[in-house]
Design a protein around this motif. Structure first.
Motif, PDB file in Angstrom:
ATOM      1  N   CYS A 107       0.940  -1.159  -0.055  1.00 30.50           N
ATOM      2  CA  CYS A 107       0.103  -0.076  -0.019  1.00 30.50           C
ATOM      3  C   CYS A 107       1.049   1.450   0.055  1.00 30.50           C
ATOM      4  O   CYS A 107       1.658   1.412   0.874  1.00 30.50           O
ATOM      5  N   PHE A 108       0.736   2.070  -1.008  1.00 34.29           N
ATOM      6  CA  PHE A 108       1.228   3.355  -0.816  1.00 34.29           C
ATOM      7  C   PHE A 108       0.319   4.553  -0.581  1.00 34.29           C
ATOM      8  O   PHE A 108      -0.454   5.039  -1.261  1.00 34.29           O
ATOM      9  N   ALA A 109       0.296   4.894   0.710  1.00 34.60           N
ATOM     10  CA  ALA A 109      -0.688   5.518   1.553  1.00 34.60           C
ATOM     11  C   ALA A 109      -0.124   6.900   1.366  1.00 34.60           C
ATOM     12  O   ALA A 109       1.265   7.100   1.728  1.00 34.60           O
ATOM     13  N   SER A 110      -1.134   7.931   1.464  1.00 33.70           N
ATOM     14  CA  SER A 110      -0.589   9.462   1.308  1.00 33.70           C
ATOM     15  C   SER A 110      -1.682  10.351   1.938  1.00 33.70           C
ATOM     16  O   SER A 110      -2.863   9.941   1.599  1.00 33.70           O
ATOM     17  N   LEU A 111      -1.366  11.662   2.307  1.00 27.60           N
ATOM     18  CA  LEU A 111      -2.336  12.669   2.372  1.00 27.60           C
ATOM     19  C   LEU A 111      -1.848  13.867   1.539  1.00 27.60           C
ATOM     20  O   LEU A 111      -0.643  14.017   1.284  1.00 27.60           O
ATOM     21  N   THR A 112      -3.045  14.228   0.791  1.00 25.72           N
ATOM     22  CA  THR A 112      -2.616  15.469   0.117  1.00 25.72           C
ATOM     23  C   THR A 112      -3.342  16.785   0.180  1.00 25.72           C
ATOM     24  O   THR A 112      -4.550  16.588   0.825  1.00 25.72           O
ATOM     25  N   VAL A 113      -2.880  17.710  -0.118  1.00 26.26           N
ATOM     26  CA  VAL A 113      -3.544  19.046  -0.151  1.00 26.26           C
ATOM     27  C   VAL A 113      -3.463  19.807  -1.665  1.00 26.26           C
ATOM     28  O   VAL A 113      -2.265  19.988  -1.828  1.00 26.26           O
ATOM     29  N   GLU A 114      -4.481  19.912  -2.191  1.00 19.09           N
ATOM     30  CA  GLU A 114      -4.392  20.523  -3.446  1.00 19.09           C
ATOM     31  C   GLU A 114      -3.499  20.033  -4.545  1.00 19.09           C
ATOM     32  O   GLU A 114      -2.637  20.490  -5.117  1.00 19.09           O
ATOM     33  N   GLY A 115      -3.488  18.660  -4.373  1.00 18.03           N
ATOM     34  CA  GLY A 115      -3.032  17.822  -5.425  1.00 18.03           C
ATOM     35  C   GLY A 115      -1.473  17.412  -5.006  1.00 18.03           C
ATOM     36  O   GLY A 115      -0.570  17.024  -5.613  1.00 18.03           O
ATOM     37  N   THR A 116      -0.878  18.020  -3.830  1.00 16.14           N
ATOM     38  CA  THR A 116       0.318  17.816  -3.521  1.00 16.14           C
ATOM     39  C   THR A 116       0.541  17.005  -2.330  1.00 16.14           C
ATOM     40  O   THR A 116      -0.254  17.022  -1.247  1.00 16.14           O
ATOM     41  N   VAL A 117       1.243  15.735  -2.372  1.00 18.13           N
ATOM     42  CA  VAL A 117       1.418  14.883  -1.292  1.00 18.13           C
ATOM     43  C   VAL A 117       2.167  15.335  -0.151  1.00 18.13           C
ATOM     44  O   VAL A 117       3.315  16.092  -0.276  1.00 18.13           O
ATOM     45  N   ILE A 118       1.736  15.605   0.989  1.00 16.96           N
ATOM     46  CA  ILE A 118       2.145  16.225   2.206  1.00 16.96           C
ATOM     47  C   ILE A 118       2.639  15.411   2.995  1.00 16.96           C
ATOM     48  O   ILE A 118       3.258  15.449   4.167  1.00 16.96           O
ATOM     49  N   ALA A 119       2.197  14.012   2.947  1.00 16.93           N
ATOM     50  CA  ALA A 119       2.576  13.060   4.061  1.00 16.93           C
ATOM     51  C   ALA A 119       2.335  11.779   3.301  1.00 16.93           C
ATOM     52  O   ALA A 119       1.574  11.548   2.386  1.00 16.93           O
ATOM     53  N   ALA A 120       3.279  10.633   3.684  1.00 21.34           N
ATOM     54  CA  ALA A 120       3.292   9.433   2.966  1.00 21.34           C
ATOM     55  C   ALA A 120       4.023   8.240   3.733  1.00 21.34           C
ATOM     56  O   ALA A 120       4.787   8.722   4.594  1.00 21.34           O
ATOM     57  N   VAL A 121       3.491   7.184   3.431  1.00 23.49           N
ATOM     58  CA  VAL A 121       4.117   5.850   3.978  1.00 23.49           C
ATOM     59  C   VAL A 121       3.716   4.929   3.271  1.00 23.49           C
ATOM     60  O   VAL A 121       2.835   4.648   2.488  1.00 23.49           O
ATOM     61  N   ARG A 122       4.616   3.641   3.453  1.00 19.75           N
ATOM     62  CA  ARG A 122       4.466   2.504   2.569  1.00 19.75           C
ATOM     63  C   ARG A 122       4.355   1.422   3.548  1.00 19.75           C
ATOM     64  O   ARG A 122       4.684   1.221   4.635  1.00 19.75           O
ATOM     65  N   GLY A 123       3.409   0.399   3.370  1.00 20.69           N
ATOM     66  CA  GLY A 123       2.921  -0.629   4.272  1.00 20.69           C
ATOM     67  C   GLY A 123       2.656  -2.000   3.260  1.00 20.69           C
ATOM     68  O   GLY A 123       2.452  -1.816   2.087  1.00 20.69           O
ATOM     69  N   ALA A 124       3.208  -2.911   3.924  1.00 25.76           N
ATOM     70  CA  ALA A 124       3.383  -4.198   3.037  1.00 25.76           C
ATOM     71  C   ALA A 124       2.768  -5.459   3.926  1.00 25.76           C
ATOM     72  O   ALA A 124       3.623  -5.509   4.922  1.00 25.76           O
ATOM     73  N   VAL A 125       1.730  -6.162   3.498  1.00 31.62           N
ATOM     74  CA  VAL A 125       1.259  -7.116   4.279  1.00 31.62           C
ATOM     75  C   VAL A 125       1.794  -8.429   4.093  1.00 31.62           C
ATOM     76  O   VAL A 125       1.630  -8.830   2.665  1.00 31.62           O
TER      77      VAL A 125
END
Length: 213
Positions: free
Chosen positions: A120-138
């Motif tokens: 999983c490539f998880a992120s939080l965005t503001v106006e199309g810009t990724v401001i926080a990200a994390v990678r998860g793998a199960v």
């Protein structure tokens, strides 16, 4: 033995886990030969207090005090249900890679971060810009967490906690019950965050290199 063009310590080191089937000095010579063949620094990933540690030191290797990520790291684990909140959406965005891996993304980086189970490539965005990200793998019932990053301009707003909660929710949906992550011992803010999420130290490891190159 692992090689990935120098991207991350774990992906460019030899995990010392159990009996290599040959004397430790011979095994370490094989590590050096492997590193030469792949153009990386000869490095052994050694769990603190493990049976190979004393033998690695006796063979003339030393802790890599200049390792970019720090000389020692903690592996922390914890139950996902304690901090799951929401469900992350996996989005392979250019901004995700820029924040977690840099502006020039290589094939090795994509392989390291894109493989290893259900990713999983998880992120939080503001106006199309990724401001926080994390990678998860199960893998089986464990959610492996890596590359948590928040842009300096958006830190101290609870974004890392929020993103971890959403990633935990995603992990639960994939059948995971526990998370595992690595964090450098000097990264006290991250350690505090993970402790607040219910994670605790499982073990520590260090990278060892030949004392004489």
């Amino acid at each position: 033995m692992r090689a990935a063009e120098g991207f991350t310590g774990r992906a460019n080191s030899t995990l010392t886990c159990g009996d290599p089937g040959v004397p430790i000095p011979e095994a370490l010579r094989a590590v050096q030969a492997f590193a030469r063949d792949h153009g990386i620094k000869p490095t052994a990933h050694v769990v603190n207090g493990s049976s190979p540690e004393a033998a690695v030191e006796a063979a003339g290797w030393r802790v890599d005090l200049d390792h970019p990520g720090g000389a020692e790291s903690l592996v922390m684990t914890g139950p996902l249900e304690k901090f799951a909140e929401g469900v992350a959406e996996s989005r392979d965005l250019p901004g995700w890679w820029e924040l977690t891996a840099g502006s020039e993304v290589t094939a090795a980086q994509r392989h390291v971060l894109g493989s290893g189970g259900n990713v999983c490539f998880a992120s939080l965005t503001v106006e199309g810009t990724v401001i926080a990200a994390v990678r998860g793998a199960v893998v089986e019932d464990v959610l492996h967490v890596a590359r948590l990053a928040v842009r300096p301009s958006h830190r101290r707003q609870g974004l890392a906690r929020r993103l971890m909660g959403e990633l935990a929710g995603w992990g639960l949906e994939q059948g995971a019950t526990t998370c595992a992550l690595q964090v450098a011992e000097h990264n006290e803010p991250a350690i505090r965050l993970y402790e607040e999420l219910g994670c605790s130290e499982h073990h520590r490891y260090r990278y060892w290199i030949p004392a004489v190159s």
